[in-house]
Scaffold this motif. Structure first.
Motif, PDB file in Angstrom:
ATOM      1  N   ASN A 151     -17.411  -2.918  32.090  1.00 36.80           N
ATOM      2  CA  ASN A 151     -18.415  -3.883  32.563  1.00 36.80           C
ATOM      3  C   ASN A 151     -19.598  -3.952  31.614  1.00 36.80           C
ATOM      4  N   SER A 152     -20.052  -2.782  31.158  1.00 36.17           N
ATOM      5  CA  SER A 152     -21.200  -2.732  30.265  1.00 36.17           C
ATOM      6  C   SER A 152     -20.891  -3.446  28.957  1.00 36.17           C
ATOM      7  N   ILE A 153     -19.682  -3.216  28.429  1.00 33.99           N
ATOM      8  CA  ILE A 153     -19.292  -3.866  27.177  1.00 33.99           C
ATOM      9  C   ILE A 153     -19.180  -5.376  27.374  1.00 33.99           C
ATOM     10  N   LYS A 154     -18.561  -5.774  28.480  1.00 31.54           N
ATOM     11  CA  LYS A 154     -18.271  -7.185  28.728  1.00 31.54           C
ATOM     12  C   LYS A 154     -19.526  -7.996  29.083  1.00 31.54           C
ATOM     13  N   HIS A 155     -20.414  -7.411  29.904  1.00 32.45           N
ATOM     14  CA  HIS A 155     -21.520  -8.187  30.461  1.00 32.45           C
ATOM     15  C   HIS A 155     -22.909  -7.792  29.969  1.00 32.45           C
ATOM     16  N   ALA A 156     -23.084  -6.517  29.608  1.00 35.50           N
ATOM     17  CA  ALA A 156     -24.452  -6.016  29.437  1.00 35.50           C
ATOM     18  C   ALA A 156     -24.998  -6.148  28.023  1.00 35.50           C
ATOM     19  N   ASN A 157     -24.100  -6.322  27.049  1.00 35.16           N
ATOM     20  CA  ASN A 157     -24.566  -6.424  25.671  1.00 35.16           C
ATOM     21  C   ASN A 157     -25.442  -5.221  25.305  1.00 35.16           C
ATOM     22  N   CYS A 158     -24.971  -4.023  25.663  1.00 35.98           N
ATOM     23  CA  CYS A 158     -25.790  -2.819  25.491  1.00 35.98           C
ATOM     24  C   CYS A 158     -25.469  -2.096  24.186  1.00 35.98           C
ATOM     25  N   LYS A 159     -26.367  -1.212  23.802  1.00 36.57           N
ATOM     26  CA  LYS A 159     -26.184  -0.381  22.608  1.00 36.57           C
ATOM     27  C   LYS A 159     -25.814   1.055  22.994  1.00 36.57           C
ATOM     28  N   ASN A 160     -26.252   1.468  24.188  1.00 38.45           N
ATOM     29  CA  ASN A 160     -26.022   2.849  24.617  1.00 38.45           C
ATOM     30  C   ASN A 160     -25.538   2.897  26.055  1.00 38.45           C
ATOM     31  N   ILE A 161     -24.569   3.767  26.286  1.00 36.41           N
ATOM     32  CA  ILE A 161     -24.113   4.059  27.641  1.00 36.41           C
ATOM     33  C   ILE A 161     -24.227   5.573  27.798  1.00 36.41           C
ATOM     34  N   ASN A 162     -24.813   6.009  28.889  1.00 34.57           N
ATOM     35  CA  ASN A 162     -24.942   7.430  29.166  1.00 34.57           C
ATOM     36  C   ASN A 162     -24.177   7.786  30.429  1.00 34.57           C
ATOM     37  N   ILE A 163     -23.437   8.871  30.344  1.00 31.92           N
ATOM     38  CA  ILE A 163     -22.634   9.344  31.464  1.00 31.92           C
ATOM     39  C   ILE A 163     -22.996  10.800  31.677  1.00 31.92           C
ATOM     40  N   SER A 164     -23.489  11.136  32.861  1.00 30.96           N
ATOM     41  CA  SER A 164     -23.806  12.546  33.070  1.00 30.96           C
ATOM     42  C   SER A 164     -23.261  13.041  34.399  1.00 30.96           C
ATOM     43  N   PHE A 165     -22.841  14.294  34.368  1.00 32.20           N
ATOM     44  CA  PHE A 165     -22.312  14.972  35.544  1.00 32.20           C
ATOM     45  C   PHE A 165     -23.254  16.099  35.903  1.00 32.20           C
ATOM     46  N   HIS A 166     -23.526  16.212  37.172  1.00 29.94           N
ATOM     47  CA  HIS A 166     -24.363  17.299  37.650  1.00 29.94           C
ATOM     48  C   HIS A 166     -23.694  17.840  38.910  1.00 29.94           C
ATOM     49  N   ILE A 167     -23.377  19.107  38.907  1.00 31.67           N
ATOM     50  CA  ILE A 167     -22.720  19.703  40.071  1.00 31.67           C
ATOM     51  C   ILE A 167     -23.744  20.548  40.809  1.00 31.67           C
ATOM     52  N   THR A 168     -23.882  20.312  42.097  1.00 30.12           N
ATOM     53  CA  THR A 168     -24.827  21.084  42.873  1.00 30.12           C
ATOM     54  C   THR A 168     -24.422  21.108  44.345  1.00 30.12           C
ATOM     55  N   LEU A 171     -24.288   6.947  35.693  1.00 24.66           N
ATOM     56  CA  LEU A 171     -23.820   6.059  34.635  1.00 24.66           C
ATOM     57  C   LEU A 171     -24.940   5.081  34.341  1.00 24.66           C
ATOM     58  N   SER A 172     -25.316   4.942  33.085  1.00 25.28           N
ATOM     59  CA  SER A 172     -26.375   3.976  32.793  1.00 25.28           C
ATOM     60  C   SER A 172     -26.130   3.306  31.450  1.00 25.28           C
ATOM     61  N   ASP A 173     -26.663   2.091  31.326  1.00 21.01           N
ATOM     62  CA  ASP A 173     -26.619   1.412  30.040  1.00 21.01           C
ATOM     63  C   ASP A 173     -27.988   0.781  29.779  1.00 21.01           C
ATOM     64  N   ASP A 174     -28.221   0.419  28.530  1.00 23.59           N
ATOM     65  CA  ASP A 174     -29.490  -0.202  28.156  1.00 23.59           C
ATOM     66  C   ASP A 174     -29.277  -1.689  27.860  1.00 23.59           C
ATOM     67  N   GLY A 175     -28.425  -2.292  28.687  1.00 22.04           N
ATOM     68  CA  GLY A 175     -28.054  -3.688  28.471  1.00 22.04           C
ATOM     69  C   GLY A 175     -29.027  -4.669  29.097  1.00 22.04           C
ATOM     70  N   ILE A 176     -28.546  -5.894  29.283  1.00 22.62           N
ATOM     71  CA  ILE A 176     -29.417  -6.981  29.749  1.00 22.62           C
ATOM     72  C   ILE A 176     -29.745  -6.874  31.236  1.00 22.62           C
ATOM     73  N   GLY A 177     -28.973  -6.070  31.982  1.00 18.76           N
ATOM     74  CA  GLY A 177     -29.256  -5.907  33.407  1.00 18.76           C
ATOM     75  C   GLY A 177     -28.920  -7.163  34.199  1.00 18.76           C
ATOM     76  N   PHE A 178     -29.103  -7.088  35.502  1.00 16.99           N
ATOM     77  CA  PHE A 178     -28.849  -8.232  36.380  1.00 16.99           C
ATOM     78  C   PHE A 178     -29.644  -8.047  37.657  1.00 16.99           C
ATOM     79  N   GLU A 197     -32.168  -3.721  36.229  1.00 19.26           N
ATOM     80  CA  GLU A 197     -33.360  -4.519  35.974  1.00 19.26           C
ATOM     81  C   GLU A 197     -33.105  -5.400  34.780  1.00 19.26           C
ATOM     82  N   ILE A 198     -33.437  -6.677  34.925  1.00 20.85           N
ATOM     83  CA  ILE A 198     -33.245  -7.630  33.838  1.00 20.85           C
ATOM     84  C   ILE A 198     -33.991  -7.118  32.601  1.00 20.85           C
ATOM     85  N   GLY A 199     -33.287  -7.074  31.484  1.00 24.58           N
ATOM     86  CA  GLY A 199     -33.908  -6.656  30.229  1.00 24.58           C
ATOM     87  C   GLY A 199     -34.015  -5.153  30.035  1.00 24.58           C
ATOM     88  N   ILE A 200     -33.680  -4.379  31.049  1.00 26.00           N
ATOM     89  CA  ILE A 200     -33.833  -2.925  30.939  1.00 26.00           C
ATOM     90  C   ILE A 200     -32.489  -2.206  31.019  1.00 26.00           C
TER      91      ILE A 200
END
Length: 126
Positions: free
Chosen positions: A50-67, A75-82, A112-115
């Motif tokens: 989705n991020s590649i197809k729609h967000a036009n992003c440069k970075n995708i971050n994936i983090s796991f935290h077990i607690t 999951l986050s990207d720095d794309g155009i948002g919606f 967020e749009i633009g973020i």
């Protein structure tokens, strides 16, 4: 674990010159249920696609935290948002929602749009 390797390999496969995908594990993942592993893999794959197809992003971050018997997947990207209030719930988002639900998890979607876009998914683990 196998799922960690699989996720890292998935990220390598999707990374390109203009796209960086980073993974972070706060600790080694415990042995997870096979259905959970498959579900997590598919959720991450869907988010990346989705991020590649729609967000036009440069970075995708994936983090796991077990607690406390919970797995937090962020999951986050720095794309155009919606606008999350004005989303037509494209197939990608509904796929992720139904997968999270089938794993008895909760999904918090922010964009967020633009973020960019961020998904926080909490899944109970034994």
């Amino acid at each position: 674990s196998g799922i960690e390797k699989a996720i890292k390999q998935l990220c390598i496969n999707y990374s390109k010159n203009d796209l960086s995908i980073n993974t972070a594990f706060n600790q080694k993942l415990p042995k997870l249920d096979k259905d959970l592993e498959i579900g997590l893999y598919r959720i991450i794959q869907e988010f990346i696609q989705n991020s590649i197809k729609h967000a036009n992003c440069k970075n995708i971050n994936i983090s796991f935290h077990i607690t406390h018997n919970k797995l937090l997947l962020t999951l986050s990207d720095d794309g155009i948002g919606f606008d999350v209030n004005n989303i037509n719930n494209g197939l990608g988002i509904s796929n992720v929602k139904s997968r999270v639900k089938s794993l008895n998890g909760n999904l918090n979607l922010q964009s967020e749009i633009g973020i960019g876009t961020k998904m926080e998914i909490v899944i109970p683990i034994k």
